[in-house]
Each structure stands twice: as C-alpha cells, then as structure tokens.
Design an enzyme around this catalytic site. Structure first.
Site, PDB file in Angstrom:
ATOM      1  N   LYS A 117       0.871  -1.175   0.000  1.00  0.00           N
ATOM      2  CA  LYS A 117       0.000   0.000   0.000  1.00  0.00           C
ATOM      3  C   LYS A 117       0.900   1.214   0.000  1.00  0.00           C
ATOM      4  O   LYS A 117       2.015   1.159   0.524  1.00  0.00           O
ATOM      5  CB  LYS A 117      -0.866   0.021   1.274  1.00  0.00           C
ATOM      6  CG  LYS A 117      -2.135   0.824   1.115  1.00  0.00           C
ATOM      7  CD  LYS A 117      -3.239  -0.013   0.521  1.00  0.00           C
ATOM      8  CE  LYS A 117      -4.471   0.806   0.208  1.00  0.00           C
ATOM      9  NZ  LYS A 117      -5.617  -0.064  -0.112  1.00  0.00           N
ATOM     10  N   ASP A 168      -6.903   4.216  -4.629  1.00  0.00           N
ATOM     11  CA  ASP A 168      -7.567   4.112  -3.324  1.00  0.00           C
ATOM     12  C   ASP A 168      -8.168   5.515  -3.107  1.00  0.00           C
ATOM     13  O   ASP A 168      -8.380   6.233  -4.102  1.00  0.00           O
ATOM     14  CB  ASP A 168      -6.553   3.727  -2.231  1.00  0.00           C
ATOM     15  CG  ASP A 168      -7.217   3.231  -0.944  1.00  0.00           C
ATOM     16  OD1 ASP A 168      -7.571   2.053  -0.871  1.00  0.00           O
ATOM     17  OD2 ASP A 168      -7.397   4.032  -0.006  1.00  0.00           O
TER      18      ASP A 168
END
Ligand code: GLU
Length: 448
Positions: A132, A172
């Site tokens: 991430k 995201d």
C-alpha cells in the site's frame, strides 16, 4: 513453551511483544490485534506455524519506502509532500495494493492497509502479494494541472521501486482513473515500457472493463451470499451506505439494481437521505456530478440533507460503511442496533472501531469483513494484470462472471473457516483462511 514464542501465550502477550516495534502506530496495531485474536489458536495448534514464528514474521513489512515529493503549484511555488510505499509481503505474488492521496495519510495508516491487503489478496486465491502506498497530498481544491504535476513528481521516485513482476500499485482514496493516468504516463516515460505496473488504468489505455465497479459490486455479491445463507434475499432490504466515492456509489448501484432500497450516501459534511430509496438515475447523477459538494447533489435528486450527520440513525436492515477506517464507532453501532440493523457490510477497509465491532457481535449483528467483502477491486486488478500480460482485453460479461466466481470463492473460504456451532463468524473465517494460505507459502520458502 520455548522462550522464542512466549508471546503466543495470549493476545495480550502477543501485543506486548508487537507494540515496541511499532510505537504509536494505532491503526496498524488495531489491524494486527484484530487478526491475531482470530488466528492465535490456529497458530498455537499448528507446530510449524508456532515454531517458525509465522504470525510474528507476517507482522513485519518486507520494507517501507519513504520519499520527498516536490511539485510546483499554479502560483509557481514549490510544495513539499511525503510519499510512501509499504511493500508488506510478496509471498503470494508481486506486491499489490492501492495508493491513497489524503492529508490523513501516515505510516501507521499505510501499514495497516498493507497488512489488511495481505489477507484480502490471499483470500482472492490469485497470485497477489500485498502493499500500500500514497501521500499526505490533499487533491481536494487542487487544479487538474496541479494534480498532474503532483502525480508526475510522485512517480518520478516511485517508478524505481515498482514493476509488473515487482509491485503493482492501483487507486484508493483520492486516486482514481485520472490520477492513475498521470502516474502511468510518467512510469511509461521513465521506463520506456508499456507494462502493467499499475492497475485501474482507463479502458482503452491498458485498463480493464469493470475495474471501477468491481469493489462495490463485489461487496454486494458477498452480501447476497450472506443473506442466502440465512434464507433471505436482498430484494426489499433497506440499505444505508456511507461515502459517495467509487466504492459507495457502485455498491449502491448494484444493490438498487437487485431491488434493495438504498436510502443514503454521505461525505465528511453530512448525509443525503431518500427514505423511498435512490433510483438508478439518482445514483447516476451522484456518479457523474459529485466532486465534493454532496448537499448540492441532494437538492438535485430531491433528497434530504442532514448537515454534519452520519447515515447510521436513518434506520436500515443493512449498514454499508464504504468511506474510510474507523468511521463507525460504538455510538453509531448502538444507533444501528436500536433501529434493527442486522447486517454490516464493510465495503471500506477497517471501517468499524474495535468497540463498534464488539457491540455488533454482542448483539448478533452479522459482519462481512472488509478484507473479504471489498476484495472484488483487487481481484479485478489481478485480472487487469493478466490481460496486460496476455495483451488481450476481456469483455465486461466475462469479467463479471470472473468477479462473481471470485467473490463466491472468498465467501466459501470465510464460511468454511468461520463456522462456530450453528453460526458463522465471517471475520474469523476471513482471517484464518487468509492467514493459512500465506503461512503455507512463507513456510515453503524457508527462513527469510
Ligand atoms: N485500494 C483497493 C483495495 O483496498 C484496491 C487495490 C488494488 O486494486 O490493487 O483493495
């Protein structure tokens, strides 16, 4: 028990072992605690997992990259932000997970998201590792040109750390098709390669059909599985959704198309409410016109606007938190329970505080955990990687079939490992099934 794994004695001893290595990283510690509570028994009972300290090893990211991003705003002033990529584990495939651009981004938040991604990606059954990244850059209020300059500057550093077999970022919060376009453009220019090193690209520029809808649609497919398990169906259910981003609107769209009454969408300023349910056209209006002011959209679709309120007091059968981590607290859980809510579908990552989750569990409200329910997005990212490698584009129908099958597989894994007497604990099932696959892979590589 030998000195090397005393920490497995209880969840408290495990957290005492973990905390000094991650000081002050509350979201990360919360995410690990949630998983450890569920897998601790399995780890203690499985000799290899226990002796090889697999759980302990999986809490430590492979590496964390942190870098400076300098870009020029529209007034010619250099702006400075922090960029990150947490490469958590490539045990199951290239590091894979989104990029978040939001002022709240810090190392703890990205570490928790990368950790959750490990189990999520494992549950898909695909060859996807976990990562991430992102930045504390705030895209809100920035011009298109500023966003382009920021994305180009961010990728100038990130490019050397990613690649189609190394690490494949996606979107995201704050990173959609436009940002991925700018990021991919810069990657392509620097590497002189049109390679699938990013997913979420637009269709026609190497992207996959259905990627944009996949997280929201997949979550509703998971919910349908849960309802069917209880002999119920989605048709006629009152569903409250939080958020108004990609995940929220596509969950709303799919639920509405299956006959649910979707009563709310929200953002940080308040909640849009339509008691009779948003129509397909209303949801289409949000999709095409929402850029930050949801109260204006409420007016456009003849909905009520609750300034400063969350959707959880409106009353629903199913609550779908689809905004961000820890958005639904104990008080919200109490309101939902009092109003008769029976299902919580975590479309966002870790949207429930620990106390909210405990309150739901104590009241018998079933929870679809985010790492299973929102895995449809990363699954279609996996299909985007496959299409890029093959140099082919699959039609939408095929991708929808693949998505449904993937979500059904995830549902079965959660159900299979989550059964406790006559009920199913989907959170526990997701953690155990997700952990088991990674643990076996890590064991096969030897000590590293
Ligand atoms: N950010 C999404 C998630 O939380 C998608 C990740 C991806 O497609 O790589 O799963």
């Amino acid at each position: 028990m030998s000195a090397s794994h005393d920490e497995l004695e209880s969840i408290e001893t495990f957290m005492e072992w973990l905390e000094p290595n991650h000081p002050g990283e509350t979201e990360f510690l919360q995410a690990v605690r949630g998983v450890a509570e569920n897998v601790l028994d399995t780890v203690r009972e499985t000799e290899n997992y226990r002796e090889q300290r697999i759980l302990q090893r999986l809490t430590e990211p492979d590496r964390i990259i942190r870098f400076r991003v300098v870009w020029e705003d529209d007034d010619g002033i250099p702006r400075i932000n922090r960029g990150y990529r947490v490469q958590h584990s490539n045990a199951l495939g290239p590091y894979k997970g989104g990029l978040r651009f939001d002022p709240s981004v810090n190392q703890s938040i990205l570490k928790f998201l990368a950790f959750e991604q490990l189990f999520k990606n494992s549950l898909t059954g695909l060859n996807l590792g976990a990562g991430k990244g992102g930045s504390d850059f705030n895209p809100k209020g920035r011009s298109d040109k500023e966003i382009m300059r920021f994305c180009h500057a961010f990728m100038t550093e990130l490019a050397r750390h990613i690649g189609q077999l190394t690490d494949v970022p996606a979107g995201d919060i704050g990173v959609g098709a436009r940002e991925i376009g700018y990021l991919f453009g810069q990657y392509k220019r620097l590497e002189n390669q049109f390679a699938g090193a990013l997913t979420g690209k637009s269709v026609g520029a190497g992207g996959s059909e259905l990627r944009i809808e996949a997280t929201g649609y997949g979550a509703i497919y998971f919910l349908c599985g849960m309802l069917a398990e209880d002999g119920e169906e989605i048709d006629g259910k009152r569903i409250a959704v939080s958020g108004a981003g990609n995940v929220a609107v596509h969950a709303a769209e799919k639920a509405q198309s299956l006959g649910a009454i979707v009563t709310t969408l929200s953002n940080r300023s308040g909640t849009l409410v339509k008691e009779d349910g948003l129509s397909a056209d209303d949801i289409g209006t949000v999709k095409s016109r929402y850029v930050g002011d949801l109260s204006a959209i409420a007016e456009a679709v003849s909905a009520r606007w609750l300034q400063g309120e969350k959707p959880w007091r409106v009353g629903c059968d199913v609550a779908v938190p689809a905004a961000t981590q820890n958005e639904l607290d104990e008080r919200d859980a109490g309101d939902l329970i009092d109003a008769g809510c029976r299902y919580v579908l975590e479309a966002a990552n870790m949207p429930l505080t620990e106390a909210a989750a405990a309150a739901f569990e104590a009241s018998g409200v079933a929870i679809a955990p985010g790492k299973a329910a929102n895995a449809g997005g990363v699954a279609v990212s996996g299909f985007e990687i496959t299409q890029n490698r093959l140099g082919r584009s699959w039609p939408r129908e095929r991708l929808d079939t693949e998505l449904r099958e993937t979500m059904a597989g995830i549902f079965d894994r959660c159900k299979g490992r989550g059964r406790i007497d006559d009920r199913i604990d989907y959170r526990r099932g997701a953690d155990i099934a997700g952990f088991d696959r990674v643990a076996r892979a890590v064991l096969s590589f030897g000590t590293m």
